[in-house]
Design a protein around this motif. Structure first.
Motif, short mmCIF file in Angstrom:
data_model
loop_
_atom_site.label_atom_id
_atom_site.label_comp_id
_atom_site.label_asym_id
_atom_site.label_seq_id
_atom_site.Cartn_x
_atom_site.Cartn_y
_atom_site.Cartn_z
N ALA A 144 5.83 -0.79 -10.09
CA ALA A 144 5.59 -0.99 -8.66
C ALA A 144 6.00 -2.39 -8.23
O ALA A 144 5.83 -3.36 -8.97
N GLY A 145 6.57 -2.48 -7.03
CA GLY A 145 6.96 -3.77 -6.48
C GLY A 145 8.45 -4.05 -6.63
O GLY A 145 9.14 -3.41 -7.42
N GLU A 146 8.93 -5.04 -5.88
CA GLU A 146 10.34 -5.38 -5.89
C GLU A 146 10.80 -5.88 -7.26
O GLU A 146 11.96 -5.69 -7.64
N LYS A 147 9.91 -6.52 -7.99
CA LYS A 147 10.25 -7.02 -9.33
C LYS A 147 9.35 -6.43 -10.40
O LYS A 147 9.26 -6.95 -11.51
N GLY A 148 8.66 -5.33 -10.07
CA GLY A 148 7.76 -4.72 -11.04
C GLY A 148 6.47 -5.48 -11.21
O GLY A 148 5.80 -5.36 -12.24
N GLU A 149 6.06 -6.22 -10.17
CA GLU A 149 4.91 -7.10 -10.29
C GLU A 149 3.57 -6.39 -10.21
O GLU A 149 2.52 -6.99 -10.46
N GLY A 150 3.58 -5.11 -9.87
CA GLY A 150 2.33 -4.36 -9.76
C GLY A 150 2.03 -3.97 -8.33
O GLY A 150 2.63 -4.49 -7.38
N LEU A 151 1.08 -3.07 -8.16
CA LEU A 151 0.82 -2.49 -6.84
C LEU A 151 0.11 -3.47 -5.91
O LEU A 151 0.44 -3.56 -4.72
N LEU A 152 -0.87 -4.21 -6.43
CA LEU A 152 -1.59 -5.15 -5.57
C LEU A 152 -0.67 -6.21 -4.99
O LEU A 152 -0.68 -6.47 -3.79
N GLN A 153 0.14 -6.81 -5.84
CA GLN A 153 1.02 -7.88 -5.40
C GLN A 153 2.09 -7.35 -4.44
O GLN A 153 2.48 -8.04 -3.49
N SER A 154 2.54 -6.12 -4.69
CA SER A 154 3.55 -5.53 -3.81
C SER A 154 3.01 -5.32 -2.40
O SER A 154 3.77 -5.29 -1.43
N LYS A 155 1.67 -5.17 -2.28
CA LYS A 155 1.03 -5.01 -0.97
C LYS A 155 0.43 -6.33 -0.46
O LYS A 155 -0.31 -6.34 0.52
N ASN A 156 0.74 -7.41 -1.16
CA ASN A 156 0.26 -8.75 -0.80
C ASN A 156 -1.28 -8.81 -0.76
O ASN A 156 -1.87 -9.49 0.09
N LEU A 157 -1.89 -8.12 -1.71
CA LEU A 157 -3.35 -8.11 -1.80
C LEU A 157 -3.85 -8.80 -3.07
O LEU A 157 -5.05 -8.76 -3.37
N HIS A 158 -2.94 -9.43 -3.80
CA HIS A 158 -3.30 -9.99 -5.10
C HIS A 158 -4.33 -11.11 -5.01
O HIS A 158 -5.09 -11.34 -5.96
N ASP A 159 -4.37 -11.82 -3.88
CA ASP A 159 -5.32 -12.92 -3.74
C ASP A 159 -6.65 -12.46 -3.14
O ASP A 159 -7.51 -13.28 -2.82
N LYS A 160 -6.82 -11.14 -2.99
CA LYS A 160 -8.05 -10.59 -2.44
C LYS A 160 -8.98 -10.03 -3.51
O LYS A 160 -10.03 -9.47 -3.19
N VAL A 161 -8.59 -10.17 -4.78
CA VAL A 161 -9.38 -9.57 -5.85
C VAL A 161 -9.94 -10.66 -6.77
O VAL A 161 -9.42 -11.78 -6.83
#
Length: 384
Positions: A208-225
């Protein structure tokens, strides 16, 4: 040799009578629809050779870490790799564990405290369940991907929790279903109820994501967890895992996560492979694009062959056809394997009784012809 305890023999006999006895498979040369090697990185000669070049250029010839990271095993490759992972995932801090199982057991057994409450998806991975069992917190499951049921539990917890914490735990892509929760709604709920969200990204990393970074980061939610768990034995094709979070979380885990403290560290070549795989992921998109084309083709063929009703809705690399009954699903899997397709039957109790399934794992190296052939065979077999 002493006789085997009768209580254990009885448990094995019960498994066998339920047609659910596990046995180690013999690896053959069948067409791969079962492994988690979604991008084919485990077979990548480029990653293999680059890892060895990296070690040779750094003058590293060590075969092992020599001890736990807190004693003698914290070699330089740990900091280099953890720093790169933090940069790649936009995380404050990263702590590498020996496996996804170790990461989840270490995190969930040590972080939630007595008086805290853990709310977890009913289909959460076994490693998280095991970690929760070892914690001193109370734990309650909510219906799979059901935010309304989760909110019901949150309301109840909010009225009783006092100064303690509520942890919400789920996966971004579920290993036995291939589906995903509504991550935005989960983030909104954690904000509303001041809970702490933990997401296992094992089956999203690399996919998932433009570079395979995962689903959270692809949705710009990585700093919400509160924490993310990244596992390297799937999309990255190597071994190990990491917990991503704050620097305080890393410091806490180093001091209290027993699966981190009391185990020998990974050898330098394991860290070199992880680092090399991440760098390849960052700079190459061919395998990821090829995988997504295969996922779309699988979905279109599933619809064309009128098999949609058997499958759980999924946009990931995991697609599961529910075939109730251990005996029936094993029989269909056997037919597919006899025709050279490595499609595994997932039996109860791994999944709930009546939810037994065929698990199709898709890869960048699968071909459209392979997919058409295996699904046409499934259509004939599943209706017979």
């Amino acid at each position: 040799m002493k006789s085997f305890p009768k209580s254990l023999s009885d448990k094995l006999a019960q498994r066998e009578s339920a047609n659910a006895l596990r046995k180690l498979p013999v690896n053959g040369k069948r067409i791969d629809f079962s492994s988690n090697d979604y991008l084919g990185f485990s077979k990548s000669e480029i990653i293999f050779q680059d890892s060895h070049k990296y070690l040779a250029n750094a003058g590293i010839i060590n075969n092992g870490a020599t001890g736990s990271r807190l004693i003698s095993g914290n070699h330089d490759q740990y900091k280099i790799t953890e720093d790169f992972i933090s940069q790649f995932h936009k995380a404050d801090s990263t702590l590498v564990f020996n496996s996804g199982y170790d990461a989840n057991v270490g995190l969930f057994s040590s972080v939630p405290q007595k008086g805290d409450i853990i709310l977890y998806d009913e289909y959460i991975h076994a490693s998280i369940r095991d970690g929760i069992r070892l914690s001193n917190a109370k734990a309650y499951k909510f219906s799979h991907n059901d935010v309304d049921d989760l909110e019901r539990l949150l309301k109840r917890a909010y009225n009783t929790i006092g100064e303690n914490e509520v942890y919400i735990v789920t996966e971004s892509v579920f290993s036995m279903d291939g589906d995903s929760p509504d991550l935005q709604k989960l983030v909104d709920l954690t904000d509303e109820y001041k809970a702490l969200l933990i997401i296992d990204e094992a089956h999203a990393l690399g996919v998932a994501g433009e570079k395979g970074e995962g689903l959270l980061q692809s949705k710009n939610l990585h700093d919400k967890v509160f924490a993310r768990i990244m596992t390297f034995g799937k999309g990255l094709g190597c071994h190990g895992a990491a917990v991503l979070g704050s620097q305080q979380l890393t410091a806490y885990l180093v001091n209290f996560a027993r699966s981190f403290i009391y185990t020998t560290g990974l050898p330098p070549h394991s860290l070199a492979t992880i680092l090399t795989a991440y760098k390849y992921l960052e700079n190459h998109s061919y395998e990821r694009k090829a995988l997504h084309k295969i996922i779309l083709f699988f979905t279109s063929e599933m619809k064309r062959l009128e098999l949609t009703k058997f499958f759980i809705i999924s946009q990931s690399a995991i697609h599961c056809a529910v075939v109730p009954g251990n005996e029936k699903v094993k029989n269909i899997s056997s037919v597919l394997q006899q025709h050279n397709f490595d499609v595994k039957a997932i039996l109860s109790p791994t999944v709930p009784q009546g939810q037994e399934r065929l698990r199709f794992c898709l890869h960048a190296y699968n071909t459209p012809q392979q997919i058409t052939t295996v699904l046409e065979l499934l259509r004939v077999t599943i209706r017979s």
